[in-house]
Design a protein around this motif. Structure first.
Motif, PDB file in Angstrom:
ATOM      1  N   ALA A   1       0.833  -1.206   0.000  1.00 30.34           N
ATOM      2  CA  ALA A   1       0.000   0.000   0.000  1.00 30.34           C
ATOM      3  C   ALA A   1       0.867   1.255   0.000  1.00 30.34           C
ATOM      4  CB  ALA A   1      -0.917   0.002   1.214  1.00 30.34           C
ATOM      5  N   ALA A   2       0.644   2.122  -0.986  1.00 32.86           N
ATOM      6  CA  ALA A   2       1.414   3.374  -1.073  1.00 32.86           C
ATOM      7  C   ALA A   2       0.846   4.240  -2.185  1.00 32.86           C
ATOM      8  CB  ALA A   2       2.891   3.093  -1.356  1.00 32.86           C
ATOM      9  N   LEU A   3       0.994   5.550  -2.011  1.00 29.52           N
ATOM     10  CA  LEU A   3       0.823   6.453  -3.143  1.00 29.52           C
ATOM     11  C   LEU A   3       2.083   6.335  -3.996  1.00 29.52           C
ATOM     12  CD1 LEU A   3      -0.561   9.615  -1.288  1.00 29.52           C
ATOM     13  CD2 LEU A   3      -1.868   7.848  -2.494  1.00 29.52           C
ATOM     14  N   LYS A   4       1.947   6.383  -5.333  1.00 32.06           N
ATOM     15  CA  LYS A   4       3.102   5.997  -6.141  1.00 32.06           C
ATOM     16  C   LYS A   4       3.404   6.889  -7.334  1.00 32.06           C
ATOM     17  CE  LYS A   4       0.665   2.793  -9.211  1.00 32.06           C
ATOM     18  NZ  LYS A   4       0.714   1.470  -9.843  1.00 32.06           N
ATOM     19  N   SER A   5       2.744   8.015  -7.489  1.00 28.62           N
ATOM     20  CA  SER A   5       3.027   8.887  -8.627  1.00 28.62           C
ATOM     21  C   SER A   5       4.205   9.810  -8.312  1.00 28.62           C
ATOM     22  CB  SER A   5       1.797   9.731  -8.986  1.00 28.62           C
ATOM     23  OG  SER A   5       2.148  10.761  -9.883  1.00 28.62           O
ATOM     24  N   VAL A   6       5.260   9.701  -9.112  1.00 28.07           N
ATOM     25  CA  VAL A   6       6.418  10.557  -8.917  1.00 28.07           C
ATOM     26  C   VAL A   6       6.027  12.028  -9.044  1.00 28.07           C
ATOM     27  CG1 VAL A   6       8.617  11.255  -9.939  1.00 28.07           C
ATOM     28  CG2 VAL A   6       8.116   8.826  -9.594  1.00 28.07           C
ATOM     29  N   GLY A   7       5.259  12.354 -10.098  1.00 29.74           N
ATOM     30  CA  GLY A   7       4.857  13.737 -10.306  1.00 29.74           C
ATOM     31  C   GLY A   7       4.001  14.273  -9.179  1.00 29.74           C
ATOM     32  N   ASP A   8       3.012  13.499  -8.753  1.00 32.21           N
ATOM     33  CA  ASP A   8       2.153  13.932  -7.651  1.00 32.21           C
ATOM     34  C   ASP A   8       2.950  14.125  -6.369  1.00 32.21           C
ATOM     35  OD1 ASP A   8      -0.064  13.982  -9.245  1.00 32.21           O
ATOM     36  OD2 ASP A   8      -0.926  12.111  -8.496  1.00 32.21           O
ATOM     37  N   SER A   9       3.955  13.278  -6.159  1.00 29.32           N
ATOM     38  CA  SER A   9       4.737  13.395  -4.925  1.00 29.32           C
ATOM     39  C   SER A   9       5.493  14.722  -4.877  1.00 29.32           C
ATOM     40  CB  SER A   9       5.712  12.219  -4.792  1.00 29.32           C
ATOM     41  OG  SER A   9       6.841  12.352  -5.638  1.00 29.32           O
ATOM     42  N   CYS A  10       5.856  15.252  -6.036  1.00 24.78           N
ATOM     43  CA  CYS A  10       6.544  16.549  -6.079  1.00 24.78           C
ATOM     44  C   CYS A  10       5.583  17.691  -5.770  1.00 24.78           C
ATOM     45  CB  CYS A  10       7.184  16.758  -7.446  1.00 24.78           C
ATOM     46  SG  CYS A  10       8.522  15.596  -7.819  1.00 24.78           S
ATOM     47  N   ARG A  11       4.311  17.516  -6.131  1.00 21.45           N
ATOM     48  CA  ARG A  11       3.303  18.547  -5.869  1.00 21.45           C
ATOM     49  C   ARG A  11       2.710  18.424  -4.477  1.00 21.45           C
ATOM     50  NH1 ARG A  11      -1.147  18.450  -7.934  1.00 21.45           N
ATOM     51  NH2 ARG A  11      -1.250  16.290  -8.661  1.00 21.45           N
ATOM     52  N   LEU A  12       2.634  17.183  -3.973  1.00 22.04           N
ATOM     53  CA  LEU A  12       1.936  16.904  -2.716  1.00 22.04           C
ATOM     54  C   LEU A  12       2.820  16.097  -1.768  1.00 22.04           C
ATOM     55  CD1 LEU A  12      -1.362  15.772  -4.468  1.00 22.04           C
ATOM     56  CD2 LEU A  12      -0.997  17.986  -3.356  1.00 22.04           C
TER      57      LEU A  12
ATOM     58  N   LEU B   1       3.576  16.293   1.393  1.00 20.27           N
ATOM     59  CA  LEU B   1       3.042  15.934   2.705  1.00 20.27           C
ATOM     60  C   LEU B   1       2.103  14.742   2.621  1.00 20.27           C
ATOM     61  CD1 LEU B   1       2.393  19.405   4.395  1.00 20.27           C
ATOM     62  CD2 LEU B   1       4.297  17.815   4.758  1.00 20.27           C
ATOM     63  N   ASP B   2       1.287  14.684   1.549  1.00 17.00           N
ATOM     64  CA  ASP B   2       0.401  13.541   1.368  1.00 17.00           C
ATOM     65  C   ASP B   2       1.211  12.249   1.268  1.00 17.00           C
ATOM     66  OD1 ASP B   2      -1.643  15.333   1.348  1.00 17.00           O
ATOM     67  OD2 ASP B   2      -2.169  15.075  -0.772  1.00 17.00           O
ATOM     68  N   TYR B   3       2.335  12.319   0.565  1.00 12.67           N
ATOM     69  CA  TYR B   3       3.158  11.121   0.374  1.00 12.67           C
ATOM     70  C   TYR B   3       3.861  10.706   1.660  1.00 12.67           C
ATOM     71  CZ  TYR B   3       2.279  10.297  -4.497  1.00 12.67           C
ATOM     72  OH  TYR B   3       1.659   9.940  -5.666  1.00 12.67           O
ATOM     73  N   TYR B   4       4.376  11.669   2.399  1.00 14.52           N
ATOM     74  CA  TYR B   4       5.015  11.312   3.664  1.00 14.52           C
ATOM     75  C   TYR B   4       3.989  10.807   4.679  1.00 14.52           C
ATOM     76  CZ  TYR B   4       9.269  13.420   1.863  1.00 14.52           C
ATOM     77  OH  TYR B   4      10.372  13.707   1.096  1.00 14.52           O
ATOM     78  N   ARG B   5       2.810  11.417   4.688  1.00 15.44           N
ATOM     79  CA  ARG B   5       1.769  10.979   5.622  1.00 15.44           C
ATOM     80  C   ARG B   5       1.298   9.568   5.291  1.00 15.44           C
ATOM     81  NH1 ARG B   5      -1.712  14.372   4.319  1.00 15.44           N
ATOM     82  NH2 ARG B   5      -1.024  16.039   5.713  1.00 15.44           N
TER      83      ARG B   5
ATOM     84  N   PRO C   1      10.027  13.044  -3.876  1.00 14.56           N
ATOM     85  CA  PRO C   1       9.542  12.601  -2.565  1.00 14.56           C
ATOM     86  C   PRO C   1       9.072  11.147  -2.546  1.00 14.56           C
ATOM     87  CG  PRO C   1       8.745  14.806  -3.013  1.00 14.56           C
ATOM     88  CD  PRO C   1       9.392  14.321  -4.291  1.00 14.56           C
ATOM     89  N   TYR C   2       8.468  10.660  -3.641  1.00 12.23           N
ATOM     90  CA  TYR C   2       8.054   9.247  -3.677  1.00 12.23           C
ATOM     91  C   TYR C   2       9.244   8.341  -3.392  1.00 12.23           C
ATOM     92  CZ  TYR C   2       7.262   4.671  -5.710  1.00 12.23           C
ATOM     93  OH  TYR C   2       7.212   3.303  -5.906  1.00 12.23           O
ATOM     94  N   GLY C   3      10.355   8.557  -4.109  1.00 13.58           N
ATOM     95  CA  GLY C   3      11.531   7.733  -3.894  1.00 13.58           C
ATOM     96  C   GLY C   3      12.090   7.870  -2.494  1.00 13.58           C
ATOM     97  N   ARG C   4      12.020   9.087  -1.949  1.00 13.23           N
ATOM     98  CA  ARG C   4      12.525   9.277  -0.588  1.00 13.23           C
ATOM     99  C   ARG C   4      11.645   8.552   0.430  1.00 13.23           C
ATOM    100  NH1 ARG C   4      14.557  14.031  -2.929  1.00 13.23           N
ATOM    101  NH2 ARG C   4      12.591  15.178  -2.830  1.00 13.23           N
ATOM    102  N   THR C   5      10.339   8.470   0.199  1.00 14.87           N
ATOM    103  CA  THR C   5       9.501   7.708   1.144  1.00 14.87           C
ATOM    104  C   THR C   5       9.933   6.249   1.176  1.00 14.87           C
ATOM    105  OG1 THR C   5       7.706   7.137  -0.435  1.00 14.87           O
ATOM    106  CG2 THR C   5       7.516   9.234   0.770  1.00 14.87           C
ATOM    107  N   LYS C   6      10.268   5.683   0.018  1.00 14.11           N
ATOM    108  CA  LYS C   6      10.712   4.296  -0.029  1.00 14.11           C
ATOM    109  C   LYS C   6      12.037   4.129   0.712  1.00 14.11           C
ATOM    110  CE  LYS C   6       7.340   2.574  -2.519  1.00 14.11           C
ATOM    111  NZ  LYS C   6       6.406   1.553  -1.991  1.00 14.11           N
ATOM    112  N   TYR C   7      12.940   5.071   0.510  1.00 12.76           N
ATOM    113  CA  TYR C   7      14.229   5.025   1.199  1.00 12.76           C
ATOM    114  C   TYR C   7      14.046   5.145   2.706  1.00 12.76           C
ATOM    115  CZ  TYR C   7      18.637   6.671   3.124  1.00 12.76           C
ATOM    116  OH  TYR C   7      19.744   6.832   3.922  1.00 12.76           O
ATOM    117  N   PHE C   8      13.216   6.092   3.156  1.00 14.07           N
ATOM    118  CA  PHE C   8      12.998   6.275   4.590  1.00 14.07           C
ATOM    119  C   PHE C   8      12.398   5.018   5.218  1.00 14.07           C
ATOM    120  CE2 PHE C   8      12.423  11.082   3.715  1.00 14.07           C
ATOM    121  CZ  PHE C   8      13.798  11.274   3.763  1.00 14.07           C
ATOM    122  N   ILE C   9      11.456   4.390   4.520  1.00 17.10           N
ATOM    123  CA  ILE C   9      10.837   3.183   5.066  1.00 17.10           C
ATOM    124  C   ILE C   9      11.862   2.052   5.159  1.00 17.10           C
ATOM    125  CG2 ILE C   9       9.104   1.389   4.655  1.00 17.10           C
ATOM    126  CD1 ILE C   9       7.386   3.631   3.347  1.00 17.10           C
TER     127      ILE C   9
END
Length: 367
Positions: free
Chosen positions: A105-116, A118-122, A173-181
């Motif tokens: 389970a994850a949000l996965k759009s690279v483009g959206d992660s750049c715009r949003l 906080l949504d991706y980190y949350r 940010p999408y890629g960074r969420t994967k790295y942080f996890i």
């Protein structure tokens, strides 16, 4: 309450007693992974936050899972909840005794992660922490995690193996969420030897189940190459925008490593078997899952034209920020430790993707 197997080693004789929770099990990777697990007689429970179910209840399965059940002839327990909802997750864990969790389970759009961001980190990071807390409270300490090759950032060498540095020059940010996890899981396994985690670093999953019954159904404009090409071929979109044709590659377009979704699903099963073995206790492991070679954007377009018999109109536009010229994997570690290797070709990927798209021109809403 469903009983878990509590076994230390998984073999053909006891696999039917394994109970696995799959988060994000209604999605592209999730449905194909669930099919593979069911084929192995694993009991599967899916949790996913799916807004388009009929009533939003446990019994109103989305079409993707309905088709999984039709393909396999086996039932899937489904719970329409968000992993950030700790109370709802607690109730799920109270109802089953899981042997392990496959966390997709994850949000996965690279483009959206750049715009949003906080949504991706949350959703991705905080949601995973909530899941881990519930797992800990129920003594379920085995996790297969859906990571990404984006954790490598800009490749320092090719092919990329698991020794490549992670977390540096990650472009979104999408890629960074994967790295942080991944790092959270590493710390958890270090702190408590009862925990074990396997991080599967996907390259570019494409294709569909060979039946054409399940496949990738992106919401809105596709973010990835293959589904966009397929939608152009089926007439949903007029042409393909190719970002850059001046890279230092044979045809000037970017080169990526593509993996058939069924090979990826088999990689999840291989990781699940390994993590349920007693030798995996206290371990944090990462594996690349890819084909192990790269194809350019135009290679994919030409292959898709060949299998579909359709012409794909192409419009070359400027490069996108953060895109690299080439990226492809070294998967020898997965071969040696998981006994896994991708076997399906680019032609197989395009053929199965076209079968899915032509049968389901509007995805799961087609019929």
């Amino acid at each position: 309450m469903a009983e878990s197997s509590t076994q230390e080693n998984v073999g053909e004789d006891n696999v039917a007693s394994v109970v696995v929770l799959v988060t994000g099990g209604c999605g592209y990777v999730g449905t194909h992974t669930v099919v593979r697990l069911l084929e192995q007689n694993v009991q599967v429970v899916v949790v996913d936050n799916v807004a388009w179910t009929t009533e939003g209840t446990e019994d109103s399965k989305p079409k993707s899972l309905q088709r999984v059940e039709e393909l396999t002839g086996k039932a899937v327990a489904f719970h329409n909840i968000d992993i950030s909802n700790g109370d709802a997750l607690e109730k799920i864990f109270d109802s089953y005794r899981f042997d392990c969790v496959i966390h997709l389970a994850a949000l996965k759009s690279v483009g959206d992660s750049c715009r949003l961001p906080l949504d991706y980190y949350r959703n991705n990071v905080a949601g995973t922490v909530t899941l881990l807390e519930v797992m800990k409270s129920h003594q379920v300490k085995k996790l297969v995690f859906s990571s990404s090759a984006t954790v490598y950032g800009e490749p320092q060498y090719l092919p990329i193996n698991e020794e490549h540095v992670t977390g540096q020059k990650v472009t979104n940010p999408y890629g960074r969420t994967k790295y942080f996890i991944e790092e959270i899981l590493r710390d958890l396994c270090t702190s408590d030897p009862e925990w074990s985690a396997i991080c599967l670093r996907y390259f570019n999953p494409v294709g569909a189940h060979p039946s054409g019954r399940i496949g990738e159904d992106p919401a809105g404009v596709p973010c990835n190459l293959m589904p966009y090409v397929a939608q152009v071929a089926v007439g949903r979109r007029p042409k393909l925008a190719v970002y850059g044709n001046d890279y230092p590659t044979p045809d000037g377009t970017g080169i990526r490593d593509y993996i058939h979704i069924m090979d990826l699903a088999e990689g999840h099963w291989a990781a699940t078997k390994k993590i349920l073995q007693n030798g995996s206790k206290g371990s944090w492991l990462a594996y690349n899952l890819g084909l192990g070679r790269g194809y350019s954007v135009l290679d994919v377009v030409k292959c898709f034209e060949s299998v579909s018999g359709r012409s794909i109109a192409v419009d070359f536009v400027c490069r996108r920020d953060g895109d690299v010229a080439s990226s492809y994997s070294d998967c020898s570690l997965a071969s040696s430790q998981l006994d896994w290797k991708a076997s399906r070709t680019l032609t197989d990927m395009c053929t199965d993707m076209w079968r899915w798209q032509s049968i389901n021109p509007n995805g799961y809403q087609s019929n």
